[in-house]
Design a protein around this motif. Structure first.
Motif, PDB file in Angstrom:
ATOM      1  N   LEU A  56       0.157 -13.436   1.375  1.00  0.00           N
ATOM      2  CA  LEU A  56      -1.036 -13.821   2.134  1.00  0.00           C
ATOM      3  C   LEU A  56      -1.771 -12.585   2.653  1.00  0.00           C
ATOM      4  O   LEU A  56      -2.988 -12.435   2.461  1.00  0.00           O
ATOM      5  N   VAL A  57      -1.036 -11.684   3.291  1.00  0.00           N
ATOM      6  CA  VAL A  57      -1.656 -10.495   3.879  1.00  0.00           C
ATOM      7  C   VAL A  57      -2.125  -9.541   2.790  1.00  0.00           C
ATOM      8  O   VAL A  57      -3.217  -8.952   2.891  1.00  0.00           O
ATOM      9  N   ARG A  58      -1.337  -9.364   1.727  1.00  0.00           N
ATOM     10  CA  ARG A  58      -1.768  -8.503   0.628  1.00  0.00           C
ATOM     11  C   ARG A  58      -3.064  -9.024   0.008  1.00  0.00           C
ATOM     12  O   ARG A  58      -3.996  -8.256  -0.261  1.00  0.00           O
ATOM     13  N   ASN A  59      -3.163 -10.340  -0.191  1.00  0.00           N
ATOM     14  CA  ASN A  59      -4.367 -10.917  -0.774  1.00  0.00           C
ATOM     15  C   ASN A  59      -5.572 -10.764   0.154  1.00  0.00           C
ATOM     16  O   ASN A  59      -6.691 -10.528  -0.305  1.00  0.00           O
ATOM     17  N   CYS A  60      -5.347 -10.908   1.445  1.00  0.00           N
ATOM     18  CA  CYS A  60      -6.438 -10.677   2.405  1.00  0.00           C
ATOM     19  C   CYS A  60      -6.974  -9.254   2.276  1.00  0.00           C
ATOM     20  O   CYS A  60      -8.193  -9.026   2.312  1.00  0.00           O
ATOM     21  N   MET A 119      18.068 -10.926  -0.889  1.00  0.00           N
ATOM     22  CA  MET A 119      18.424 -12.303  -0.523  1.00  0.00           C
ATOM     23  C   MET A 119      17.422 -13.287  -1.119  1.00  0.00           C
ATOM     24  O   MET A 119      16.261 -12.945  -1.329  1.00  0.00           O
ATOM     25  N   ALA A 120      17.847 -14.500  -1.345  1.00  0.00           N
ATOM     26  CA  ALA A 120      17.045 -15.458  -2.111  1.00  0.00           C
ATOM     27  C   ALA A 120      15.742 -15.810  -1.419  1.00  0.00           C
ATOM     28  O   ALA A 120      14.734 -16.081  -2.073  1.00  0.00           O
ATOM     29  N   ASP A 121      15.772 -15.843  -0.091  1.00  0.00           N
ATOM     30  CA  ASP A 121      14.564 -16.271   0.615  1.00  0.00           C
ATOM     31  C   ASP A 121      13.772 -15.085   1.165  1.00  0.00           C
ATOM     32  O   ASP A 121      12.952 -15.244   2.064  1.00  0.00           O
ATOM     33  N   ALA A 122      14.002 -13.894   0.651  1.00  0.00           N
ATOM     34  CA  ALA A 122      13.255 -12.724   1.105  1.00  0.00           C
ATOM     35  C   ALA A 122      11.793 -12.856   0.709  1.00  0.00           C
ATOM     36  O   ALA A 122      11.438 -13.564  -0.228  1.00  0.00           O
ATOM     37  N   LEU A 123      10.941 -12.135   1.436  1.00  0.00           N
ATOM     38  CA  LEU A 123       9.516 -12.161   1.107  1.00  0.00           C
ATOM     39  C   LEU A 123       9.274 -11.452  -0.222  1.00  0.00           C
ATOM     40  O   LEU A 123      10.017 -10.565  -0.626  1.00  0.00           O
ATOM     41  N   ARG A 124       8.206 -11.851  -0.897  1.00  0.00           N
ATOM     42  CA  ARG A 124       7.997 -11.409  -2.269  1.00  0.00           C
ATOM     43  C   ARG A 124       7.526  -9.961  -2.377  1.00  0.00           C
ATOM     44  O   ARG A 124       7.810  -9.268  -3.348  1.00  0.00           O
ATOM     45  N   ILE A 125       6.787  -9.474  -1.399  1.00  0.00           N
ATOM     46  CA  ILE A 125       6.243  -8.118  -1.447  1.00  0.00           C
ATOM     47  C   ILE A 125       6.701  -7.355  -0.206  1.00  0.00           C
ATOM     48  O   ILE A 125       6.671  -7.895   0.910  1.00  0.00           O
ATOM     49  N   ALA A 126       7.109  -6.120  -0.402  1.00  0.00           N
ATOM     50  CA  ALA A 126       7.497  -5.271   0.730  1.00  0.00           C
ATOM     51  C   ALA A 126       6.242  -4.673   1.352  1.00  0.00           C
ATOM     52  O   ALA A 126       5.527  -3.891   0.716  1.00  0.00           O
ATOM     53  N   ILE A 127       5.952  -5.069   2.585  1.00  0.00           N
ATOM     54  CA  ILE A 127       4.773  -4.584   3.307  1.00  0.00           C
ATOM     55  C   ILE A 127       5.221  -4.081   4.672  1.00  0.00           C
ATOM     56  O   ILE A 127       6.012  -4.735   5.355  1.00  0.00           O
ATOM     57  N   THR A 128       4.716  -2.926   5.069  1.00  0.00           N
ATOM     58  CA  THR A 128       5.091  -2.338   6.349  1.00  0.00           C
ATOM     59  C   THR A 128       3.961  -2.443   7.359  1.00  0.00           C
ATOM     60  O   THR A 128       2.810  -2.734   7.005  1.00  0.00           O
ATOM     61  N   ARG A 129       4.307  -2.143   8.590  1.00  0.00           N
ATOM     62  CA  ARG A 129       3.289  -2.114   9.646  1.00  0.00           C
ATOM     63  C   ARG A 129       2.215  -1.071   9.320  1.00  0.00           C
ATOM     64  O   ARG A 129       1.022  -1.306   9.527  1.00  0.00           O
ATOM     65  N   ARG A 130       2.648   0.080   8.787  1.00  0.00           N
ATOM     66  CA  ARG A 130       1.682   1.111   8.418  1.00  0.00           C
ATOM     67  C   ARG A 130       0.712   0.609   7.354  1.00  0.00           C
ATOM     68  O   ARG A 130      -0.480   0.901   7.400  1.00  0.00           O
ATOM     69  N   ASP A 131       1.228  -0.171   6.395  1.00  0.00           N
ATOM     70  CA  ASP A 131       0.361  -0.723   5.350  1.00  0.00           C
ATOM     71  C   ASP A 131      -0.776  -1.541   5.950  1.00  0.00           C
ATOM     72  O   ASP A 131      -1.954  -1.332   5.619  1.00  0.00           O
ATOM     73  N   VAL A 132      -0.422  -2.509   6.803  1.00  0.00           N
ATOM     74  CA  VAL A 132      -1.462  -3.402   7.323  1.00  0.00           C
ATOM     75  C   VAL A 132      -2.429  -2.668   8.239  1.00  0.00           C
ATOM     76  O   VAL A 132      -3.621  -2.991   8.292  1.00  0.00           O
ATOM     77  N   GLU A 133      -1.946  -1.652   8.940  1.00  0.00           N
ATOM     78  CA  GLU A 133      -2.850  -0.889   9.796  1.00  0.00           C
ATOM     79  C   GLU A 133      -3.818  -0.054   8.966  1.00  0.00           C
ATOM     80  O   GLU A 133      -4.969   0.138   9.357  1.00  0.00           O
ATOM     81  N   GLU A 134      -3.351   0.447   7.825  1.00  0.00           N
ATOM     82  CA  GLU A 134      -4.258   1.163   6.932  1.00  0.00           C
ATOM     83  C   GLU A 134      -5.267   0.212   6.291  1.00  0.00           C
ATOM     84  O   GLU A 134      -6.439   0.565   6.102  1.00  0.00           O
ATOM     85  N   TRP A 135      -4.848  -0.989   5.953  1.00  0.00           N
ATOM     86  CA  TRP A 135      -5.735  -1.953   5.293  1.00  0.00           C
ATOM     87  C   TRP A 135      -6.812  -2.481   6.230  1.00  0.00           C
ATOM     88  O   TRP A 135      -7.972  -2.624   5.844  1.00  0.00           O
ATOM     89  N   PHE A 136      -6.430  -2.823   7.463  1.00  0.00           N
ATOM     90  CA  PHE A 136      -7.348  -3.544   8.354  1.00  0.00           C
ATOM     91  C   PHE A 136      -7.757  -2.740   9.588  1.00  0.00           C
ATOM     92  O   PHE A 136      -8.701  -3.127  10.272  1.00  0.00           O
ATOM     93  N   GLY A 137      -7.051  -1.648   9.873  1.00  0.00           N
ATOM     94  CA  GLY A 137      -7.293  -0.887  11.090  1.00  0.00           C
ATOM     95  C   GLY A 137      -6.284  -1.254  12.154  1.00  0.00           C
ATOM     96  O   GLY A 137      -5.989  -2.446  12.345  1.00  0.00           O
ATOM     97  N   PRO A 138      -5.733  -0.281  12.870  1.00  0.00           N
ATOM     98  CA  PRO A 138      -4.670  -0.578  13.847  1.00  0.00           C
ATOM     99  C   PRO A 138      -5.083  -1.535  14.948  1.00  0.00           C
ATOM    100  O   PRO A 138      -4.258  -2.313  15.438  1.00  0.00           O
ATOM    101  N   ASP A 139      -6.353  -1.497  15.333  1.00  0.00           N
ATOM    102  CA  ASP A 139      -6.811  -2.388  16.408  1.00  0.00           C
ATOM    103  C   ASP A 139      -7.063  -3.812  15.925  1.00  0.00           C
ATOM    104  O   ASP A 139      -7.301  -4.710  16.748  1.00  0.00           O
TER     105      ASP A 139
END
Length: 361
Positions: free
Chosen positions: A111-115, A1-21
């Motif tokens: 934003l989150v990927r860059n962080c 869809m045209a307004d979809a987010l640019r990068i596919a990121i999952t909950r597992r991704d962000v928890e691995e990047w920053f820690g689940p807590d």
């Protein structure tokens, strides 16, 4: 869809990047952009990353053109600047003290990927990802960003400098003449043995002065470069008192404090010959006092190197000096030399946050 987010990121991704807590999900029904609202509720944001503290407001802020405050960025003693979400388009903006908010990220996924990328390079350890590589990635995923005024271009170019903060041999940081020459082109020069008084008993400090030395003048610091032996503060104060009636009494340990130069309009630049701590005998006010500038001569030189390299990186990548530049400078330098930033209103705080002599934004 045209307004979809640019990068596919999952909950597992962000928890691995920053820690689940360290990941928080946010239910913000006031966001009209459905992919953004779903991302925040299902994937979430880190509590803090890349100098940004995320604490989203529930409702749009009428005083900010109806944008939602996602959080704020800043560092030790730098003013927090808001990170704003356009709830209709999903775009993210960085507020600044001067001028309009600048586009920060095209959506919350970038934003989150860059962080995460910043947090991977910010400690200065781990796998090397060059500024060129990361900035090229921005060009591929967010070509809308203006490199000259981009939070991420600035972050990727400057955080790389922390890798140079390696432990020294007897001093806080390893710093070499070759490293300094990359920025200052042979402006640093060592002292001769005859110029160093017996008061310098701290061997690493003595070795640094002989092997690396100091620059003649830099940002209101003027070194003694007349080739004469460096005096102690006790000796210099005695000479001055013979000529000037209003010369204050030196501090109690003046015979152990060696005068390296002058802090323009403030007093004398000193090194404690016993410990290597860099001090200032501040006579610019009503009452003279001693304060601390740096942990030792290596962190003094490292601060000069970092500021010089930050400006060089700006020129290299076409990056302007703006609020995030200031926040990174303060965070990087205070982490390497916490003693220099321990008290509010210190020398480096004034120099960088007030932008004196071209050091700050």
């Amino acid at each position: 869809m045209a307004d979809a987010l640019r990068i596919a990121i999952t909950r597992r991704d962000v928890e691995e990047w920053f820690g689940p807590d360290e990941v928080v999900r946010h239910d913000l029904p006031g966001i009209a952009h459905e992919p953004t609202r779903r991302f925040l509720a299902e994937v979430g944001l880190p509590r803090r990353a890349a100098l940004i503290g995320f604490e989203p407001d529930a409702e749009p802020d009428p005083g900010r053109d109806g944008r939602i405050v996602l959080g704020a960025y800043g560092s030790l003693r730098t003013a927090d600047q808001a990170v704003l979400l356009d709830g209709a388009t999903g775009r993210v903006f960085a507020e600044e003290r001067y001028g309009d908010p600048a586009l920060m990220s095209v959506d919350v996924s970038t934003l989150v990927r860059n962080c995460a990328l910043v947090e991977a390079i910010r400690p200065g350890r781990g796998p090397v990802r060059t500024a060129e590589e990361l900035i090229d990635l921005l060009g591929e995923t967010e070509p809308e960003l203006n490199p000259g005024h981009s939070f991420w271009h600035t972050s990727f170019a400057l955080w790389q400098l922390r890798r140079a903060a390696l432990p020294g041999d007897g001093l806080a940081v390893r710093i070499t003449p070759a490293m300094l020459d990359l920025v200052y082109e042979n402006e640093f020069s060592g002292y001769e043995e005859r110029q160093l008084p017996a008061a310098i008993t701290h061997e690493p400090t003595r070795r640094f002065l002989l092997d690396v030395g100091l620059i003649d003048a830099w940002a209101y610091l003027d070194m003694r470069s007349d080739g004469k032996p460096l005096p102690t503060l006790a000796e210099l104060a005695a000479e001055r008192r013979a000529d000037w009636d209003d010369e204050p009494e030196p501090p109690a340990d003046a015979e152990h404090l060696v005068v390296l130069g002058y802090v323009s309009e403030d007093g004398d630049l000193l090194v404690d010959g016993r410990t290597g701590v860099v001090r200032r005998w501040n006579t610019g006010g009503d009452e003279p006092f001693l304060d601390t500038l740096d942990t030792d001569l290596s962190t003094l030189a490292f601060t000069m190197w970092v500021i010089g390299r930050m400006h060089r990186q700006g020129e290299r990548f076409g990056i302007g000096i703006h609020d995030v530049w200031e926040s990174i400078a303060v965070d990087l330098l205070s982490s390497v030399d916490p003693l220099a930033w321990a008290e509010p209103g210190g020398y480096w705080e004034d120099m960088i946050l007030d932008g004196i002599n071209g050091l700050g934004p």
